[in-house]
Each structure stands twice: as C-alpha cells, then as structure tokens.
Write a protein that holds these residues in place. Structure first.
Motif, short mmCIF file in Angstrom:
data_model
loop_
_atom_site.label_atom_id
_atom_site.label_comp_id
_atom_site.label_asym_id
_atom_site.label_seq_id
_atom_site.Cartn_x
_atom_site.Cartn_y
_atom_site.Cartn_z
N ASN A 1 7.24 13.43 15.23
CA ASN A 1 7.61 13.67 13.85
C ASN A 1 8.85 12.94 13.35
N GLU A 2 9.58 12.30 14.25
CA GLU A 2 10.76 11.60 13.75
C GLU A 2 10.45 10.14 13.58
N SER B 1 9.08 14.97 5.73
CA SER B 1 10.08 14.09 5.14
C SER B 1 9.74 12.62 5.31
N LYS B 2 8.91 12.30 6.31
CA LYS B 2 8.59 10.88 6.47
C LYS B 2 7.30 10.49 5.75
N HIS C 1 10.84 22.27 15.99
CA HIS C 1 11.21 21.25 15.00
C HIS C 1 12.65 21.39 14.53
N PHE C 2 13.27 22.49 14.88
CA PHE C 2 14.65 22.69 14.40
C PHE C 2 15.65 22.08 15.37
N THR C 3 15.92 20.79 15.20
CA THR C 3 16.90 20.17 16.08
C THR C 3 18.29 20.18 15.45
N LYS D 1 1.98 3.73 18.17
CA LYS D 1 2.95 4.64 18.77
C LYS D 1 2.80 6.04 18.17
N ALA D 2 3.37 7.01 18.88
CA ALA D 2 3.23 8.40 18.47
C ALA D 2 3.77 8.61 17.07
#
Lengths: 468, 265
Positions: free
Chosen positions: B160-161, A377-378, A344-346, A329-330
């Motif tokens: 990215n999440e 962060s991941k 990226h700023f959600t 998966k992505a």
C-alpha cells in the motif's frame, strides 16, 4: 448461586462523559443474556463493572483471541487458569489442577492439541481455548465481550454453540455482547439494550418488537427479522415462513457492464509443492466501477488470490494484469485493506476527520474507514478488501457499504473478500464462489443468492421456501 | 513402553551432565573418544540412519583443530617439520586433535540433551521458581507473535505504500515502531486477562512431575559408574561406554519386556 442485580449504575469516564445510569436489572443464575448496544455505548464497560463485582466468580472472554492467551503451550494455558483458582495444600492442589485440566480439555475437545504451541492454533481454536481456560477456573458466570467478532462465521457459530452448551448444560450464567445475533437472539432468556445512556432489559419477544420499530435498532435483530416486513418480527426462518412473510430485498439484478481493470488469466499458484495447486488455472476479471464479492470457505485460497492480484505473490503460471499491464511490483495500481486494519497504522495519528487522534483510540468502524483513507491516498484503480466487515455492527457495516458504493461510482474496481453473505448481497454487483482453487460460481448478486442453498441470505432462503 | 525420555527431567539433567561435564573437564582421550563414538551411534539409532553428516563434521572439526593448534602452538619435543623456522610438533597437533574431538563429542551430546530435555521439561525443572517459569512461558509465546506481526506489517506496507517516498532505513524504523505500538496496546488485554483469571503476583505454580522408583535406579546406576574415575585408566573407556549407552540399554530392556508381554497374550 450468583444472582446478579444491577441497580442505579452510574459510570462516568470523565466529568460529562457519562456512559450510562439508572438501571434496575435482575439476572438469575443460569440465564443467557444478550447485551446489545451501539459501538461505544458502554457494553464493555458494563461487562467489566460486573466482572469487578463478581471477581473470580466470573470468567471473562474478550474480543481478540490472541491477546488473552498468556502461555506458549495449550497445556500451560489451561493450567494457568486452573492453578489460580485452586486452594489448599500442595498435594491436594496438584491433584485438583490435573483433574481440572484433564476434564476441561475433554469437555472442550482440545485434548489432541494439548501439546501444541498456542501460536500455531487458528483464531477459532484460540478463542475456544480462551473459553476453556476461563472455565477451568470454575466460574459461576461467564462474561463475553464480542467473542466472535474476529472469527470467520463457521468458527463464530461453533463458539456460539459452545457458549449455548455451557449455559444449558452447566447452568453457567452467560452475559454476552455480540453483533452476530442470528444464532443467539432466539435462545436468550433476557436481552439488555444500552440506549441513550440507560440500560433497558426485556424478554426477547418484546425486545424484538421494540427494536423493529426503530430504524437504528433494527440492526441488532437477527438477519431474518431484518429481511422481512412482519409484525411481530420473526426470530427464526420457521417463524417467517409460518407468518407468510416476504423478503424485502434479495440482491442486485445485474452488474453494470464496464471495462475490466483486473484480469487473471490461467493463474496457478502453490505455497507447497507437495500439497498441489492452491489456485488452479483460475480465470477472473474484475470491472472498473463495480463491486465484486468473493466467497468461499476458509483455506480455499481467497486471501492468496488477493495477494496475487495485489502483486505481493507471483503466480506459478499464468498472468495477472491491471489495466492491461502486467504487474511488476507489489501494489502497482492496487491497494489492499487487510483483515486486521491496525496493520495499516504505521503513524501515531490519523489525519483528516479524526483530527489527530491515535488510531487505536478509534472505534472498530472508524478504524476501518480511517485505514481505507490511508490506503486510498495513492489513488489505486483496484481496491482489494479482505474481510472488511469483521467485527463491525450493522450500522458500521452500512457506513462502510455506502463508502464502497461511492468509490465504485468513482470508477474503482473493488474486489471484496468476505464471509458476510448479507453484506455482499446488499452492496456488491457480482458474487463469486471459490472452491478447490477455482471460481465455481460467478453470477450477478441476485441470481447468486437465488441459486445457492447455503451461501445465500436469509431473505433469499425465505423466498425459496415460499416459492416451492 | 516407557522410554528413557519419560524419566523425571531432573534425572535426565543429572544423567546428561555426568556425561557432558567429564568430556569437557577431563582432557582424557579415552573418555572423549568413547563418548563421541557412543554419541554418534546413539544419534544413528535415533535418526534410523548412519549419521554421515555428524561423522563428517566431527572428523573435519578434529582435523581443523589439529591443524590450527599445530600451526599456532610450538610447544613439544617431537619436531615434525619447520615452517618459517618455527617447529610444528606432534604434541601440539595431538593436543589440537583431542580438543577437536572434545568439541565434537560435546556437540553430539548437547544435541542429544536438547532432544530429550525439551522446553517444557526445562520449565518443569523451574517449578520452584514459578515466576521465572511463567515469564519464560510468556516470552516463548510473544516471540513468534511479534515476528509474525512484523512480517505482516511489512507486507501491508509493501502493497500500500508508494515506493521510493520513504528511505529504507526510515521505513524499517516506522514498521518497528508500529509493531511496538501494537504490542503495548495489546499487552493491556493480556494483563487484564491474567488478572481476570485470578492471577496474583504471589500465585504459585506447582509441578506435576513425579519421582518414580525407575528414576532412583537410573540415578543409582549413574552414581555407581562414577567410580571409574578412581579406577585405572583402562577402565575409563569401558565404564564410560556403559554410561553412554545407558539409554539404549534401557530401551533394550523395555523391548524385551514388551516382547515377553506380547508373547503371553
């Protein structure tokens, strides 16, 4: 004729937050003025102050090409600028507007696109339309606030050449703030520098000398002047060759050998069957603990390759593996920094160093680093960056480069997609050139720069001239 | 050389309205059938093939409307057969069929209408409402822009999440909110850019579209053909056909003129 005289400008955003003060600068009609200064030094503010004084006698072009376009069609957009600038009775105005749109479209070479929807234009075409639209209002002065910072270098150069033409052929005064000074520094009649809240104005030679003395200001000089130790600093390659200067730095010798993290094997991909394969039987591996830079012209499939590596697209044939495992998966084990980092700023605030500021209030370089923190962060093993240096000034680029080197030392595999050869040569271990859906050149940074004629740094070009 | 689409948008609007309004207002089978047939022929000429899909669609629509009306309405004298003790009458079926034909004809003609009167021609018609015209133009620009932004933000988040952390609904909310923030932030630039280009809210746009003698001719012809409504019913079909084929008649006239012109050279 609009001669601009700046004197004793004093501007404060809030009590105590002075932007600059005390300037005495004369700008004559028809001059080309380059405006330099660190991010946040007040370049935009100064340009806007000048605009306010000149009002409709000045055209203004901003950084983001998209934001400035008002209408849905190219024709309406040109008409918008021309309509506001004409006066008189209806019939007379009508004729004038039509004439203005026609000649503007002709001069800027956009007649073929006149019926297109503005959102289908490329970034560069949009910015050229913005310049045309500003010029359709018949200004005497053109103020430009980093007009090329969101464009790729080829389009950026086209825009800069266009600006030079407008200045030289039409006698329009141009005041331009610009990071990529390579093409414009040597042509500028005057150079303004905002330093420590004051505006300094000098001609290009003395300004170049002044800048070369300070490590902080060197970044504003053209690439060739930064690449050599020479006094006075050269403003073109010819001057450097004539002065028998030697390049200080060309690129890293050989990549550190390490274990492969990303591995693409015989990967093919196409968006549209009728157009053939965009990525054609491509093989690539990116090592952990290294920075690999991928270069190539627009539309050669660089961004597609990035999306394939991140697992957001599935290859038509072949396999994409990260740490030896096929991606299901992505974003599995990978993170990708997009060209427009505001994507990226959600959230409403950014944590950490920026103590809860809104991301849109950060400067370009800070945004880049904040977005990088968010996606890291991941803890991915592969980090993909799509044009991370776009719009950054020299000092910000250095900060970003240092950050990437730190991540490399932590063992991350970094794939850097960029047009910025100088940045790639400075920080990457390995450089790749992509063409026709394949990687056609894959070498250590130094070898890459030495063997190429066009995709290379000013320093390497100079060495080549000296050695032949 | 010149095409029917090149006439003044106002002329085109009036022409199409004189076809479409009678189709929908007068439930006259002659008018409706003629208009439908002519519309289909014109679509065929435009697409350069037999419009099989349109013909099938029209037929199915007519059949369905006839059937539905026959089952639901029980008025009329000619009883055909009975379902659940309720009569299915010929009149009800016929009424449904005419309704279906009317809808089919209207659809065919509206598609021709939108093919001819494109977005910017409608904009040109709004020239005396400059603010509205500008507003529409701006909205037409923003819609694709926002959609693209939404998709891109979603893609960036997808890569990215870490999945599973945020529930799907909240995730969509988050992306929507991010797009809104971005839109507000960037619209400041657009506003600045408009002011810097000298826009004042009183600024007036002017239409550059002219009214030519040809427009007057088309309008006069259209008006003359309206006399059909004062003539006996048999004339309706014939004059409606002439009205419907006006664009094609114009095309033939221009083709002939062009041929003669090339022969002269």
């Amino acid at each position: 004729m609009e001669n601009i005289h700046l004197e004793n400008i004093d501007f404060e955003y809030a009590p105590g937050r002075r932007i600059f003060s005390g300037a005495a600068v004369d700008i004559n009609q028809g001059e080309l003025v380059l405006l330099c200064g660190k991010t946040g030094s007040g370049k935009s503010t100064l340009l806007r102050l000048i605009q306010k004084e000149l009002d409709t006698k000045a055209g203004f072009v901003m950084q983001n090409p998209d934001n400035q376009i008002v209408c849905d069609r190219v024709y309406s957009e040109l008409e918008f600028g021309a309509t506001n600038a004409t006066q008189g009775n209806e019939r007379h105005r009508l004729e004038l507007i039509r004439q203005r749109v026609a000649e503007t479209a002709g001069y800027f070479g956009i007649s073929r696109q006149i019926n297109r929807d503005t959102h289908t234009l490329s970034g560069g075409e949009k910015q050229i339309l913005n310049i045309a639209s500003a010029m359709a209002a018949n200004p005497k002065v053109l103020l430009m606030d980093e007009p090329t910072s969101m464009l790729d270098p080829i389009m950026a150069d086209r825009v800069i050449d266009l600006v030079k033409n407008i200045n030289r052929e039409l006698g329009i005064t141009v005041i331009i703030a610009e990071h990529r000074s390579d093409r414009i520094f040597a042509y500028a009649d005057k150079i303004l520098l905002i330093e420590d809240e004051t505006v300094v104005c000098k001609d290009k030679r003395s300004m170049a000398e002044y800048m070369s003395r300070s490590q902080e200001l060197r970044g504003f000089l053209p690439e060739i002047a930064r690449s050599v130790e020479m006094s006075p600093p050269p403003l073109s390659l010819a001057e450097a060759v004539f002065g028998k200067a030697h390049a200080v730095y060309v690129g890293k010798e050989a990549p550190l050998s390490s274990h492969p993290v990303l591995r693409l094997k015989n990967v093919s991909f196409a968006y549209d069957r009728s157009k053939g394969a965009l990525i054609d039987n491509l093989n690539l591996s990116v090592d952990g603990g290294s920075i690999t830079a991928l270069l190539g012209e627009n539309g050669c499939g660089k961004s597609t390759l990035a999306l394939l590596s991140a697992g957001a697209l599935k290859p038509y044939s072949g396999s994409v593996k990260i740490n030896g495992r096929k991606i299901k998966k992505a974003g599995e084990n990978s993170a990708m920094l997009f060209q427009d980092v505001t994507l990226h700023f959600t959230g409403d605030t950014v944590d950490g160093k920026y103590n809860g500021m809104h991301p849109y209030d950060l400067s370009g370089g800070e945004r880049q680093l904040a977005a990088l923190d968010i996606i890291l962060s991941k803890n991915p093993s592969l980090l993909i960056l799509d044009e991370p240096t776009k719009g950054l000034d020299y000092n910000e680029k250095e900060k970003l480069g240092k950050r990437l080197e730190k991540l490399r030392d932590e063992g991350k595999a970094i794939l850097l997609i960029t047009h910025d050869v100088e940045f790639a040569a400075m920080f990457s271990d390995r450089m790749l050139l992509m063409f026709g859906g394949k990687i056609v050149c894959d070498r250590p940074a130094r070898e890459f720069c030495e063997s190429n004629i066009f995709y290379t740094t000013a320093g390497a070009r100079l060495s080549k001239m000296n050695s032949d | 050389m010149r095409r029917f689409e090149n006439f003044n948008p106002a002329t085109l609007l009036i022409y199409y309205m004189t076809v479409i309004i009678p189709i929908m207002v007068f439930m006259n089978p002659f008018i409706i059938l003629t208009a439908l047939a002519a519309g289909l022929v014109r679509a065929g000429i435009y697409e350069r093939k037999i419009p099989v899909k349109r013909i099938l669609f029209s037929a199915v629509l007519t059949a369905v409307m006839a059937l539905v009306n026959g089952l639901l309405s029980h008025q009329g004298d000619t009883e055909l057969f009975f379902i659940n003790d309720r009569a299915v009458t010929l009149e009800a079926i016929r009424y449904g069929a005419v309704n279906g034909l009317m809808l089919a004809a209207a659809i065919v003609w509206f598609s021709a209408f939108s093919r001819t009167l494109t977005g910017e021609k409608i904009m040109a018609l709004l020239w005396h409402l400059p603010k509205l015209a500008l507003l529409i133009s701006m909205i037409m620009r923003l819609i694709p822009r926002y959609l693209e932004r939404y998709n891109k933000t979603g893609l960036a988040a997808r890569i990215n999440e870490e999945r599973g952390q945020v529930p799907e609904k909240k995730h969509i909310m988050q992306i929507t909110s991010a797009v809104f923030t971005w839109a507000l932030e960037n619209s400041m630039d657009t506003a600045d850019s408009m002011i810097m280009r000298g826009y004042t809210s009183g600024g007036k746009r002017i239409s550059g579209i002219q009214f030519r003698p040809g427009d007057a001719a088309v309008l006069a012809l259209t008006a003359a053909l309206q006399t059909m409504y004062f003539l006996p019913e048999t004339w309706h079909g014939i004059l409606m056909a002439v009205l419907c084929f006006l664009p094609e008649i114009y095309r033939i006239k221009e083709n002939v003129k062009w041929k003669i012109y090339t022969l002269k050279i």
